[in-house]
Structure formats: structure tokens, C-alpha cells
Design an enzyme around this catalytic site. Structure first.
Site, PDB file in Angstrom:
ATOM      1  N   ASP A  67      16.826  27.503  53.705  1.00 39.05           N
ATOM      2  CA  ASP A  67      16.829  26.286  52.807  1.00 39.05           C
ATOM      3  C   ASP A  67      15.442  25.725  52.641  1.00 39.05           C
ATOM      4  O   ASP A  67      15.019  25.393  51.753  1.00 39.05           O
ATOM      5  CB  ASP A  67      17.847  25.376  53.274  1.00 39.05           C
ATOM      6  CG  ASP A  67      19.181  25.469  52.384  1.00 39.05           C
ATOM      7  OD1 ASP A  67      19.265  25.856  51.507  1.00 39.05           O
ATOM      8  OD2 ASP A  67      20.216  25.149  53.053  1.00 39.05           O
ATOM      9  N   HIS A 101      19.978  20.039  51.461  1.00 41.50           N
ATOM     10  CA  HIS A 101      20.646  20.827  52.032  1.00 41.50           C
ATOM     11  C   HIS A 101      19.943  21.222  53.462  1.00 41.50           C
ATOM     12  O   HIS A 101      20.628  21.033  54.483  1.00 41.50           O
ATOM     13  CB  HIS A 101      20.773  22.172  51.639  1.00 41.50           C
ATOM     14  CG  HIS A 101      21.336  22.150  50.065  1.00 41.50           C
ATOM     15  ND1 HIS A 101      21.397  23.481  49.221  1.00 41.50           N
ATOM     16  CD2 HIS A 101      21.959  21.327  49.597  1.00 41.50           C
ATOM     17  CE1 HIS A 101      22.103  23.153  47.993  1.00 41.50           C
ATOM     18  NE2 HIS A 101      22.660  21.636  48.358  1.00 41.50           N
ATOM     19  N   TYR A 105      21.571  20.047  57.632  1.00 41.97           N
ATOM     20  CA  TYR A 105      21.792  20.465  58.911  1.00 41.97           C
ATOM     21  C   TYR A 105      21.203  19.786  60.095  1.00 41.97           C
ATOM     22  O   TYR A 105      21.711  19.654  61.250  1.00 41.97           O
ATOM     23  CB  TYR A 105      21.251  22.200  58.876  1.00 41.97           C
ATOM     24  CG  TYR A 105      21.929  22.629  57.830  1.00 41.97           C
ATOM     25  CD1 TYR A 105      23.329  23.185  57.745  1.00 41.97           C
ATOM     26  CD2 TYR A 105      21.066  23.336  56.606  1.00 41.97           C
ATOM     27  CE1 TYR A 105      23.880  23.895  56.833  1.00 41.97           C
ATOM     28  CE2 TYR A 105      21.727  24.040  55.846  1.00 41.97           C
ATOM     29  CZ  TYR A 105      22.867  24.345  55.677  1.00 41.97           C
ATOM     30  OH  TYR A 105      23.725  25.127  54.620  1.00 41.97           O
ATOM     31  N   GLU A 192      24.879  25.923  45.513  1.00 45.36           N
ATOM     32  CA  GLU A 192      24.507  27.139  45.408  1.00 45.36           C
ATOM     33  C   GLU A 192      25.201  28.084  44.347  1.00 45.36           C
ATOM     34  O   GLU A 192      24.598  29.100  43.833  1.00 45.36           O
ATOM     35  CB  GLU A 192      24.719  27.850  46.903  1.00 45.36           C
ATOM     36  CG  GLU A 192      24.202  27.275  48.071  1.00 45.36           C
ATOM     37  CD  GLU A 192      22.504  27.001  47.959  1.00 45.36           C
ATOM     38  OE1 GLU A 192      21.674  27.302  46.857  1.00 45.36           O
ATOM     39  OE2 GLU A 192      22.027  26.634  48.994  1.00 45.36           O
TER      40      GLU A 192
END
Length: 327
Positions: A67, A101, A105, A192
Site C-alpha cells: 500500500d 489503508h 495496518y 480495492e
């Protein structure tokens, strides 16, 4: 007075209605990781085995790297060859969400892991040979490829290469574990799906303008690239999943999504794998419906994002002659 030195974008005068439709879809889906109560997953996390935890950590480390590549280099590369001003605006939106995105994480890591563990995760992403191989392969195309080759690289990244990582949270979500982590992944998946479909559509516009000879040449390059990426992805998948015995099931999922990537490009699927071959628990997780995490104030992410339908096979065929495309 100099005219046409700089043109204001006019959303009331469109060259391509797909630009506006995609913009509206993406803004309707807007979300931020800060609205998801990841700490609610700590009880599940503490009960997981060291092997299962390691898989989660590594797949999210890998997704963070990819990403980052997409947000820092991918969209900037595609913006050099836009067909319309509105397309640039859509790519700006996509670029921002890819950054969201990647940040998501890190939010997961900061919730589940210690600072030392986080440092080890990122060290692994920076040195894993298979992860670095695919990042380098895609980045080389972004830097040196043609306009159409760059779009292929982007679609392969978003609709194929991400999915070796997506399998893990979808699996645990299907088993009622790490539900809030899974919620973030479902939101990313929803983004996505639109990114891959839109960029694939823009590829098709350019591809259809090529001569028959140039189309055949580009098709050959595309399938060669897919074979190369899949060969590396097999090794990456075994490295990640052999320790928990999931590798073969993940590879089925990857082949299924490789076919989806080809469909985004208006090309024929390569692998025999279909949705029926994928673990049904994982396929069920691809559903893009969202949970409402705040019953009293009604400000859960599902409420904020509106009613967004999941992608289906027909959505991957924008601009394609459906009589000739294989499903």
C-alpha cells in the site's frame, strides 16, 4: 490576456461519465481506521498461537509495504497519463485512500503488538526476498513502463497481489475471531474493488485504440508478467502459510483473484479456479456489508458509509464486449 493557461475542472461538463460515477462511489465509501474499535480484538489475539500471530503480523507487514508503494509511487505514475481532469481527481482520491489503508495496518500493530514486535515486523518486510521482489517488479513498471503497462501493474497489485495477505483476516473473521481487524480489511477490499475496476476500465479505453498487432504484443507482455508474479507469489505464500497448513487454499484464492484482475483489464481468465473452489468461509468474508459499532449514537462505519453493494463479476467488465468475454 492569455487564455487556457490553466483550466478549471468542471464537473458539470464531463468527457467520461465513469469518472463522476467512480468519484461518487469512492466518496460514498470514505472511512478512517480511527472509527474501528480494534482494542475489542485483544481477547482473541491473546488466545492465538505464536504461529497464527506470526502469520497475521507478516501478512499485514506485507500489505503495508504494498500500500505504501501504491500511495507513494503508483498513483503518481498513473497521473502522468490521464485522459481527463476528472480522472486525475479520482486518482487523487485513490492515492489518499491507499495512504489510509497503509496507516490502518499500523493502527492494528499498535493495538496488538509491542513496540519491539512492531520493529521486527517492519524489519521483516524490508528484507523478505519475495515481498521485495514483487514490490520492485511493480515499481520498475511504474518508473519505466508505458501508460498501459502502468495500469496493468496497478490492477495486478490491487486485484491480485494483495490477496495473499487478505486471506488471513478473512479466514479469522469467518471463524468469529479478530472481528474489528476483519472489518478494516472488508473496508479496504471494498475500496480495492473500485480501484481495480476503474483503472482496468481506463486501460481498456487505451487498449482498444491500439492496432491488432500492438494489442497482441501487449497481451503477451501481460500474461508473461502474470506468470512471473504468480511464480513469486507461490513462494511467498508457502513462506507465510506452510507453518499453519493453509498454503494450498491460499493459492486457490490467489488464482481466483488473478482471474479477476484479468477481467478488470477486459482479458480472458487464465486459471481454472472459480469462486466455488475458494474456501467458502473466506469468500463469505468478501461481502462488503459493514457492522455498526456504536448502537447508541449511530455513528458506526456502516452508518457513515451508506449502503454500498459488493462487487460482482459483471462489475469487472466495464467497457468490455460481454459476448466475447469469458466469465
Amino acid at each position: 490576456m492569455t487564455e487556457d493557461f490553466y483550466r478549471a475542472i468542471n464537473w458539470n461538463e464531463l468527457e467520461d461519465q465513469i469518472d463522476k460515477a467512480t468519484w461518487e462511489k469512492l466518496t460514498e465509501q470514505f472511512w478512517l481506521d480511527t472509527r474501528i474499535p480494534l482494542s475489542n480484538d485483544l481477547a482473541d489475539w491473546r488466545k492465538m498461537s505464536p504461529q497464527d500471530k506470526l502469520v497475521v503480523e507478516h501478512v499485514f507487514g506485507g500489505l503495508t509495504l504494498l500500500d505504501t508503494l501504491q500511495s507513494q509511487d503508483g498513483m503518481a505514475s498513473l497521473m502522468k497519463n490521464v485522459r481527463t481532469q476528472h480522472e486525475r481527481a479520482v486518482l487523487n482520491n485513490i492515492q489518499f485512500m491507499e495512504s489510509v489503508h497503509a496507516k490502518s495496518y499500523s493502527s492494528i500493530f499498535s493495538t496488538l503488538n509491542t513496540p519491539k514486535e512492531i520493529e521486527e515486523i517492519f524489519a521483516w518486510t524490508h528484507h523478505d526476498q519475495y515481498l521485495q521482489y514483487k514490490a520492485q517488479k511493480i515499481d520498475e513498471i511504474y518508473l519505466q513502463g508505458t501508460s498501459l503497462q502502468k495500469k496493468v501493474a496497478s490492477v495486478f497489485l490491487e486485484t491480485f497481489l494483495f490477496y495473499s495477505g487478505f486471506y488471513t483476516p478473512l479466514y479469522w473473521l469467518g471463524h468469529n475471531k479478530l472481528a474489528n481487524v476483519g472489518e478494516i480489511i472488508k473496508l479496504i477490499l471494498r475500496d480495492e474493488s473500485v480501484h481495480g475496476t476503474y483503472i482496468g476500465y481506463k486501460f481498456q479505453l487505451g487498449f482498444n485504440e491500439l492496432s491488432t498487432e500492438k494489442q497482441a504484443e501487449l497481451k503477451s507482455w501481460i500474461y508473461d508478467l502474470l506468470y512471473d508474479l504468480y511464480e513469486n507469489e507461490e513462494k511467498y505464500t508457502h513462506e507465510l502459510y506452510d507453518q499453519v497448513g493453509w498454503a494450498e487454499k491460499v493459492l486457490v484464492f490467489l488464482r481466483y483473484n488473478a482471474n479477476k484482475a484479468l477481467m478488470n483489464l477486459g482479458l480472458e481468465p487464465l486459471f481454472p479456479d472459480t469462486a466455488d473452489d475458494v474456501d467458502p468461509v473466506v469468500m463469505n468474508g468478501i461481502s462488503t456489508s459493514t457492522a455498526n459499532h456504536d448502537f447508541f449514537s449511530q455513528v458506526g462505519n456502516g452508518y457513515l458509509l451508506g449502503d454500498v453493494e459488493p462487487m460482482n463479476d459483471a462489475d469487472y467488465l466495464i467497457g468490455v464486449d460481454t459476448q466475447t468475454a469469458k466469465h
